[in-house]
Design a protein around this motif. Sequence first.
Motif, mmCIF file in Angstrom:
data_model
loop_
_atom_site.group_PDB
_atom_site.id
_atom_site.type_symbol
_atom_site.label_atom_id
_atom_site.label_comp_id
_atom_site.label_asym_id
_atom_site.label_seq_id
_atom_site.Cartn_x
_atom_site.Cartn_y
_atom_site.Cartn_z
ATOM 1 N N LYS A 141 0.845 -1.215 0.000
ATOM 2 C CA LYS A 141 0.000 0.000 0.000
ATOM 3 C C LYS A 141 0.874 1.257 0.000
ATOM 4 O O LYS A 141 0.537 2.278 0.630
ATOM 5 N N ALA A 142 1.992 1.164 -0.713
ATOM 6 C CA ALA A 142 2.929 2.284 -0.815
ATOM 7 C C ALA A 142 2.508 3.159 -1.998
ATOM 8 O O ALA A 142 2.968 2.970 -3.127
ATOM 9 N N VAL A 143 1.653 4.109 -1.731
ATOM 10 C CA VAL A 143 1.022 4.895 -2.801
ATOM 11 C C VAL A 143 2.049 5.599 -3.679
ATOM 12 O O VAL A 143 1.985 5.529 -4.916
ATOM 13 N N ASP A 144 2.995 6.288 -3.070
ATOM 14 C CA ASP A 144 3.977 7.040 -3.860
ATOM 15 C C ASP A 144 4.832 6.110 -4.716
ATOM 16 O O ASP A 144 5.203 6.464 -5.852
ATOM 17 N N GLU A 145 5.148 4.916 -4.205
ATOM 18 C CA GLU A 145 5.934 3.956 -4.987
ATOM 19 C C GLU A 145 5.131 3.430 -6.176
ATOM 20 O O GLU A 145 5.675 3.238 -7.269
ATOM 21 N N VAL A 146 3.857 3.181 -5.961
ATOM 22 C CA VAL A 146 3.007 2.723 -7.061
ATOM 23 C C VAL A 146 2.947 3.792 -8.144
ATOM 24 O O VAL A 146 3.105 3.499 -9.342
ATOM 25 N N ILE A 147 2.741 5.027 -7.752
ATOM 26 C CA ILE A 147 2.668 6.124 -8.729
ATOM 27 C C ILE A 147 3.987 6.269 -9.476
ATOM 28 O O ILE A 147 4.006 6.426 -10.704
ATOM 29 N N ALA A 148 5.098 6.181 -8.763
ATOM 30 C CA ALA A 148 6.414 6.288 -9.408
ATOM 31 C C ALA A 148 6.623 5.140 -10.386
ATOM 32 O O ALA A 148 7.163 5.336 -11.490
ATOM 33 N N GLY A 149 6.194 3.927 -9.992
ATOM 34 C CA GLY A 149 6.336 2.779 -10.885
ATOM 35 C C GLY A 149 5.491 2.910 -12.135
ATOM 36 O O GLY A 149 5.950 2.606 -13.243
ATOM 37 N N LEU A 150 4.264 3.374 -11.975
ATOM 38 C CA LEU A 150 3.387 3.578 -13.133
ATOM 39 C C LEU A 150 3.933 4.677 -14.039
ATOM 40 O O LEU A 150 3.876 4.564 -15.272
ATOM 41 N N ASP A 151 4.463 5.747 -13.438
ATOM 42 C CA ASP A 151 5.039 6.829 -14.240
ATOM 43 C C ASP A 151 6.215 6.330 -15.073
ATOM 44 O O ASP A 151 6.335 6.653 -16.268
ATOM 45 N N ALA A 152 7.097 5.542 -14.455
ATOM 46 C CA ALA A 152 8.263 5.027 -15.178
ATOM 47 C C ALA A 152 7.836 4.074 -16.293
ATOM 48 O O ALA A 152 8.392 4.101 -17.404
ATOM 49 N N HIS A 153 6.873 3.228 -15.995
ATOM 50 C CA HIS A 153 6.335 2.268 -16.966
ATOM 51 C C HIS A 153 5.736 3.014 -18.159
ATOM 52 O O HIS A 153 6.001 2.687 -19.333
ATOM 53 N N ARG A 154 4.967 4.046 -17.885
ATOM 54 C CA ARG A 154 4.315 4.846 -18.922
ATOM 55 C C ARG A 154 5.342 5.628 -19.738
ATOM 56 O O ARG A 154 5.244 5.701 -20.964
#
Length: 218
Positions: free
Chosen positions: A192-205
């Motif tokens: 449930k690490a929100v900022d890590e999920v967002i960072a991962g999605l940003d890098a993926h995108r």
Amino acid sequence: MTTHQSGPGTMAQHALEALRRAIVSGRYRPGQRILQEEIAERLGVSLAPVREALRALEQEGQVVYRPRRGYFITELHVADLQEIYALRQLLEERAVRQALPALDEDAVERIALAARDCAEAARRGDVAAELEANRRFHFGILESADQPHAVRLIRLLWDSTEPYRAMYYNSPEEREHAVEAHDEILGAVRRKAVDEVIAGLDAHRDRALKTLTRILTD
């Protein structure tokens, strides 16, 4: 492959699913004309359900209609993709911040299953199956009942670039990288690490956008 339309009848739905498979498999490329008679003959249906399916795809932005010429797979320029991906970043960050804290164990396991399905499809080189699992993975993270409008807009943005997503996933290197990215994102989802999920999605995108930009400008 997952569809999003509830209106078309059985034959139109059959035609719609066939056209989706053709797009994600790379049979139809951006800018290519769609020959309705050829599709109808191949599917064993009349022209009416094919036209209905094409109208559904037009609403999603996957095809465009040109008077007296017919339907064509949507052709986007790099600037279009940059705008779409920038909008996705804004909307998806908002969706994650809203949805992630409320994900229960069953929802997380559905996301994990989608990640496994994506990895298995990547190993087989089954682009259509990988795209379907990839969509389940991402929307499993983004969806929540209290933000239907944001999710609807994100779906529209995803649909408008589906032919380009197929181009991206036709690269074995990018398929492998997507699996690795999903594993990292899934780990952050479990914590449930929100900022890590967002960072991962940003890098993926961002990687997808850079790859597509390179394809389109070569």
